[in-house]
Scaffold this motif. Structure first.
Motif: not given
Ligand SMILES: [Zn+2]
Ligand SMILES: [Zn+2]
Length: 146
Positions: A1-10, A25-29, A38-45
């Motif tokens: 999980m951290l790996g993905f956020i880190e590579s996203s950052h890069e 936040l969106i990447i994390y969710v 769905s887009i609605e679920e993402i907005v909710e989270c």
């Protein structure tokens, strides 16, 4: 999980974008969900964690993340788009027409197919994007029982 956020950052950084709190936040969710939202679920989270992030921010951010290749948009069974984090290359989907469950199947399975395609058509560095549609065991059994 951290790996993905880190590579996203890069990746964002390389493309000249910052990992803003909304993007984070969106990447994390998406990464935490490990599935197809769905887009609605993402907005909710997202709004559960930060009510200040508007729906249009979520839309715009998803669009950007899709452009840089961190997020994937799927349309299964002709339904509204769902989104997921692109973590690694394999994204082979198995979709049930009955309950609409979506699974990622073993990426080793079509590896053979990719090699065969590369050989037969002399295409290189192929990436498969497979969607296999059918009925899961439970749906098949309940439909043939009636
Ligand atoms: Zn997927
Ligand atoms: Zn099913």
């Amino acid at each position: 999980m951290l790996g993905f956020i880190e590579s996203s950052h890069e990746l964002l950084h390389k493309r000249g974008y910052r990992l803003t709190p909304q993007r984070y936040l969106i990447i994390y969710v998406l990464e935490e969900a490990q599935g197809h939202l769905s887009i609605e679920e993402i907005v909710e989270c997202v709004q559960q964690r930060n009510p200040c992030v508007s729906q249009s921010t979520v839309y715009r951010t998803l669009e950007l993340l899709r452009e840089v290749g961190l997020v994937r948009e799927n349309h299964f069974l002709g339904e509204a788009a769902t989104y997921e984090a692109v973590d690694g290359n394999a994204h082979e989907h198995l979709v049930c027409r009955g309950c609409h469950t979506v699974l990622h199947f073993d990426p080793a399975l079509p590896a053979n197919l990719r090699e065969q395609l590369e050989q037969q058509y002399a295409y290189r560095a192929l990436k498969l994007d497979l969607v296999a549609v059918g009925y899961c065991d439970a749906c098949w059994k309940s439909s043939s029982a009636t």
